[in-house]
Motif scaffolding. Structure first.
Motif, PDB file in Angstrom:
ATOM      1  N   LEU A 244      37.548  32.824  36.948  1.00  0.00           N
ATOM      2  CA  LEU A 244      37.017  31.615  36.607  1.00  0.00           C
ATOM      3  C   LEU A 244      37.204  31.211  35.243  1.00  0.00           C
ATOM      4  O   LEU A 244      37.634  29.913  35.300  1.00  0.00           O
ATOM      5  N   PRO A 245      37.333  31.771  34.054  1.00  0.00           N
ATOM      6  CA  PRO A 245      37.537  31.174  32.886  1.00  0.00           C
ATOM      7  C   PRO A 245      39.112  30.803  32.771  1.00  0.00           C
ATOM      8  O   PRO A 245      39.465  29.653  31.994  1.00  0.00           O
ATOM      9  N   LEU A 246      39.880  31.389  33.552  1.00  0.00           N
ATOM     10  CA  LEU A 246      41.335  31.230  33.405  1.00  0.00           C
ATOM     11  C   LEU A 246      41.947  29.866  34.302  1.00  0.00           C
ATOM     12  O   LEU A 246      42.756  29.241  33.796  1.00  0.00           O
ATOM     13  N   LEU A 247      41.015  29.548  35.187  1.00  0.00           N
ATOM     14  CA  LEU A 247      41.425  28.202  36.057  1.00  0.00           C
ATOM     15  C   LEU A 247      40.532  27.059  35.822  1.00  0.00           C
ATOM     16  O   LEU A 247      40.629  26.065  36.382  1.00  0.00           O
ATOM     17  N   THR A 248      39.633  27.327  34.977  1.00  0.00           N
ATOM     18  CA  THR A 248      38.561  25.929  34.610  1.00  0.00           C
ATOM     19  C   THR A 248      38.684  25.451  33.087  1.00  0.00           C
ATOM     20  O   THR A 248      38.861  26.413  32.271  1.00  0.00           O
ATOM     21  N   GLU A 249      38.333  24.240  32.884  1.00  0.00           N
ATOM     22  CA  GLU A 249      38.562  23.793  31.723  1.00  0.00           C
ATOM     23  C   GLU A 249      37.861  22.592  31.517  1.00  0.00           C
ATOM     24  O   GLU A 249      37.714  21.737  32.470  1.00  0.00           O
ATOM     25  N   THR A 250      36.947  22.443  30.597  1.00  0.00           N
ATOM     26  CA  THR A 250      36.258  21.016  30.269  1.00  0.00           C
ATOM     27  C   THR A 250      36.344  20.664  28.885  1.00  0.00           C
ATOM     28  O   THR A 250      36.713  21.300  27.928  1.00  0.00           O
ATOM     29  N   HIS A 251      36.296  19.275  28.900  1.00  0.00           N
ATOM     30  CA  HIS A 251      36.456  18.728  27.478  1.00  0.00           C
ATOM     31  C   HIS A 251      35.262  17.571  27.227  1.00  0.00           C
ATOM     32  O   HIS A 251      35.021  16.820  28.063  1.00  0.00           O
TER      33      HIS A 251
END
Length: 645
Positions: free
Chosen positions: A226-233
Motif C-alpha cells: 500500500l505505501p509503495l503504490l499510493t502517493e498524495t500531494h
C-alpha cells in the motif's frame, strides 16, 4: 503524508472484516472483532451489529511508516448508497472488495461507476479465496471484462529490486520507454513500481490482490504494498479549504466531519455563512468511536469539528463555489405515521436533525395536512430509520407504503407574469421559461437591466426560484429542467416589502406553467441482466412488459447480457422475480438513470388527484390595487394588466 482510503463492496463481500484486519495489523486496534459476533470496531452502532451490515460510513485511523491513513468503511447495501457516495468524494484511493465465490455483483458495478465518475484511483481485493467454490481466475476475467481491461493481478511482493515477470510485461505493453528497458533487460523493480504508482493515480492501472480477510490471508502482503503504490500531494501553505462529508451529533452537540483539501486549520478559527460567523471550538481525530483532540490539522486529514451549526454536507468551506450535486438520489417517498404524545412539529424537528445527517432524506412538511414525508432509497432504509427514531429519540414511528417520486417539466417556451400589489405592497416579475435538456435541472439567466430593477431585487428573484422545490400543475410534483430567464420587473420605492418579490416570483412561475405544455416525469433505472441463454426470451418479455427498452443482447456460448432502461415503478421489485426463475444464478444490477417521460401519465394524474386551484402554497393569479383596495386578476388576464411593457 496523509492518505484517505475507502473500502467499498457489495453487501457481504467481507468489507468490514477486511478493515478490521488492516487496523489490527497496524496496531490501531488490539483485538479483531467479527461481524457475526457483533463486535467489529467500525460497525459500532447497535443497529449495524444487530443486522450484520454497515449502515453508516465510519473511519479508522492507522499509521504505516511515516504515512497516516484514514480508512473509511462504507455501506454495501444499495439503500444506504448515498452515504457511500459522500465518502467517495473525500477519498484519495479506493479498495473494492470482491468475493472469490460470488464475483462481480450488482452493487459492485454501481461502486465502480461512481469511482470512475469521481476519478478515485482504485485497487481490488479478491476476498474469501479459502471458500469452497472460489475461482480467482474466473473473477479476474470478470473484473477485466466488467470493469476494466487494466485490472492487474499482483500475487507476489513488489520491491525496488525485483518485480514479477508478468507485471513487467504488462507495464512494458503500455509504455514505450518501459518496453525498451524490458527488451534491453534493464527494467528493474524500482522503475516498474514508480511507473505503476503513476498509472494507478491516472486510472490507467487497477491492481488486484487476493486473500481471505476472515482467515487473515493476504492482509500483511497487501499492507506492505500500500505505501509503495499510493502517493498524495496537498498544499499546506494555501488558504484553508475543506469539504464536509458527514454530520453527526454527540448528545446535543453537532459534529461536522470534513476533509482538509488545502491549508491548515486551527481551533478558534472563524467561518462565515451568509450573515452569520461561527467559530471552531474543538477539532477531533476519530478512530472508530474513539477520538483524540488536537489544536491543528493539515491538508489531507479527515477530522471532525465542534462549533459549526450551519455547514451542510457537500459544502466546501473556504470557498464560494457551489457544492457539486450528488449522483445517487432517492426515487421513493414515504409518509411518516405518528400517533404519540409529542406535537407533530416537534417530530418534524427530529426529522430535520436527521436530514442534516442524511441529506437525501429530503424531509417535506405539508402544512395543510400537517404531514411529514421523507425521500428514501428503499424499504430497508425505512426499517433502519424507524429503529434510529426509537433508540435515539424514543419515538414510535411507522411509515406508509413507499411511493414513486414523480417530477414535472415543460415542453414549450412561455413567459410567466406575476404581480403582487395589495395595499402598501408592490412587486412585478416577468420570467421567460424554456425547456432544459433532460437531467439538467432548473437554471437561471438574468437579462434584466439594472435601470428596470435593482441588482438586489434581481438576486432576490433568483433566490426565490431556488429556495425550494416548486409544485407542477399535473400532480403537484417538483418542477425540474426549466431554464428561467429574468426579463424585467418592477419595485416601488415606498411600498415594496421583503416578501413581495417572493409572491410575485411564485405567481409568475405558476402563471407560466398555466400556459405551457406540461409533462409528467418518472425515475428510470439503467439495468444490466446476466443469466443463462435459456432465459433470454423471458428476460426480454419481462422488460417489454415493464415498459422498458433494451439494447441488442450480448450472447456468449452459455450466457446472455441484456442492458437497457426501465421505469423504477415497474422494475423496483423485479430482483425477487429474477432470482426465482434463474434459481439465484442470474445477476441483476440497477442504477438510477435520471427522469424521463412517465409511461402511464394519465393513470398517475388520476391517482394523485392534485387540485391546482386548492394548493395553499401557489396561485397563478396576480394581485393589483385600485382605489386603495387589492383585487385578483386570473392568470389568463394577467399579462394585459402588467405595469412593465
Amino acid at each position: 503524508m496523509y492518505k484517505t482510503i475507502g473500502v467499498l463492496a457489495h453487501v457481504d463481500a467481507g468489507k468490514t472484516t477486511f478493515c478490521e484486519q488492516l487496523l489490527f495489523h497496524t496496531n490501531s486496534i488490539q483485538t479483531r472483532g467479527r461481524v457475526d459476533h457483533q463486535d467489529t470496531f467500525l460497525d459500532n452502532h447497535t443497529i449495524e451489529q444487530a443486522r450484520g451490515i454497515t449502515i453508516f460510513a465510519e473511519q479508522g485511523r492507522m499509521h504505516i511508516g511515516d504515512d497516516t491513513y484514514t480508512i473509511i468503511d462504507t455501506p454495501g447495501h444499495v439503500d444506504f448508497s448515498p452515504e457511500m457516495e459522500r465518502a467517495i468524494r473525500v477519498m484519495d484511493y479506493a479498495i473494492i472488495i470482491v468475493s472469490a465465490v460470488e464475483g462481480v455483483q450488482g452493487h459492485t458495478e454501481t461502486v465502480w461507476q461512481l469511482l470512475r465518475q469521481y476519478h478515485v484511483p482504485t485497487f481490488f481485493f479478491i476476498n474469501k479465496i479459502d471458500r469452497e467454490g472460489a475461482d480467482i481466475e474466473a473473477v479476474m476475467l470478470q473484473l477485466q471484462k466488467e470493469c476494466s481491461n487494466d485490472v492487474l493481478l499482483i500475487d507476489a511482493p513488489l520491491t525496488n529490486d525485483s518485480v514479477q515477470g508478468h507485471i513487467a510485461e504488462w507495464l512494458a505493453e503500455r509504455d514505450e520507454q518501459l518496453l525498451d528497458a524490458f527488451l534491453s533487460e534493464t527494467l528493474d523493480g524500482q522503475m516498474c513500481r514508480s511507473y505503476l504508482q503513476k498509472m494507478i493515480q491516472h486510472e490507467q492501472a487497477f491492481p488486484c490482490f487476493i486473500g481471505a480477510a476472515l482467515k487473515d490471508i493476504g492482509i500483511t502482503e497487501f499492507l506492505a504494498q500500500l505505501p509503495l503504490l499510493t502517493e498524495t500531494h496537498f498544499d499546506k501553505q494555501a488558504a484553508f479549504q475543506a469539504e464536509v462529508f458527514k454530520i453527526r451529533h454527540d448528545g446535543t452537540q453537532r459534529l461536522t466531519f470534513m476533509k482538509a483539501l488545502q491549508g491548515t486549520l486551527h481551533t478558534r478559527q472563524d467561518f462565515t455563512f451568509g450573515d452569520v460567523t461561527e467559530k471552531i471550538t474543538e477539532i477531533r481525530l476519530y478512530n472508530g468511536h474513539r477520538f483524540e483532540t488536537t489544536q491543528e490539522i493539515q491538508a489531507g486529514e479527515i477530522f471532525a469539528v465542534k462549533g459549526l451549526s450551519l455547514a451542510k454536507i457537500g459544502d466546501i468551506l473556504g470557498t464560494t463555489q457551489s457544492p457539486q450535486p450528488y449522483e445517487l438520489v432517492p426515487t421513493l417517498q414515504a409518509k411518516v405515521q405518528y400517533e404519540g404524545q409529542q406535537h407533530i412539529k416537534e417530530v418534524l424537528q427530529v426529522f430535520r436533525l436527521l436530514e442534516a445527517e442524511e441529506p437525501s432524506l429530503r424531509v417535506v412538511w405539508h402544512e395543510k395536512f400537517q404531514e411529514i414525508h421523507v425521500h428514501i432509497m428503499g424499504v430497508i432504509q425505512l426499517e433502519v430509520l424507524a429503529e434510529v427514531l426509537k433508540n435515539r429519540f424514543s419515538l414510535a414511528i411507522t411509515f406508509g407504503e413507499p411511493k414513486i417520486l414523480y417530477m414535472e417539466t415543460i415542453a414549450t417556451t412561455v413567459t410567466g407574469y406575476g404581480h403582487f400589489e395589495p395595499l402598501k405592497h408592490y412587486a412585478e416579475v416577468h420570467l421567460l421559461m424554456e425547456p432544459n435538456s433532460r437531467g439538467t435541472g432548473n437554471t437561471f439567466v438574468n437579462a434584466c437591466h439594472a435601470d428596470d430593477l435593482s441588482v438586489g431585487h434581481q438576486r432576490l428573484i433568483e433566490k426565490h426560484l431556488f429556495e425550494r422545490d416548486h409544485h407542477g400543475l399535473l400532480t403537484g410534483s417538483p418542477v425540474t429542467d426549466v431554464r428561467f430567464t429574468l426579463l424585467t420587473g418592477r419595485a416601488h420605492i415606498k411600498h415594496t416589502e421583503g416578501g413581495d418579490f417572493r409572491e410575485a416570483t411564485f405567481r409568475a412561475f405558476r402563471q407560466g406553467l398555466e400556459q405551457a405544455d406540461n409533462i409528467l416525469l418518472e425515475p428510470y433505472y439503467r439495468f444490466k441482466l446476466k443469466a443463462s441463454n435459456d432465459f433470454i426470451g423471458r428476460m426480454m418479455n419481462d422488460i417489454q412488459q415493464a415498459n422498458g427498452t433494451f439494447d441488442a443482447p450480448i450472447l456468449t456460448e452459455d450466457q446472455v447480457v441484456l442492458t437497457g432502461r426501465v421505469p423504477v415503478s415497474t422494475f423496483m421489485h423485479y430482483s425477487t422475480t429474477f432470482a426465482a426463475y434463474t434459481n439465484g444464478k442470474g445477476s441483476l444490477s440497477m442504477q438510477f438513470d435520471g427522469y424521463d417521460t412517465c409511461h402511464n401519465r394519465d393513470e398517475i394524474i388520476a391517482q394523485v388527484d392534485y387540485n391546482k386551484q386548492a394548493d395553499p402554497d401557489y396561485t397563478s393569479s396576480s394581485i393589483f390595487c385600485a382605489k386603495g383596495k387589492g383585487y385578483s386578476v386570473p392568470w389568463d388576464e394577467a399579462k394585459a394588466a402588467m405595469h412593465c411593457l
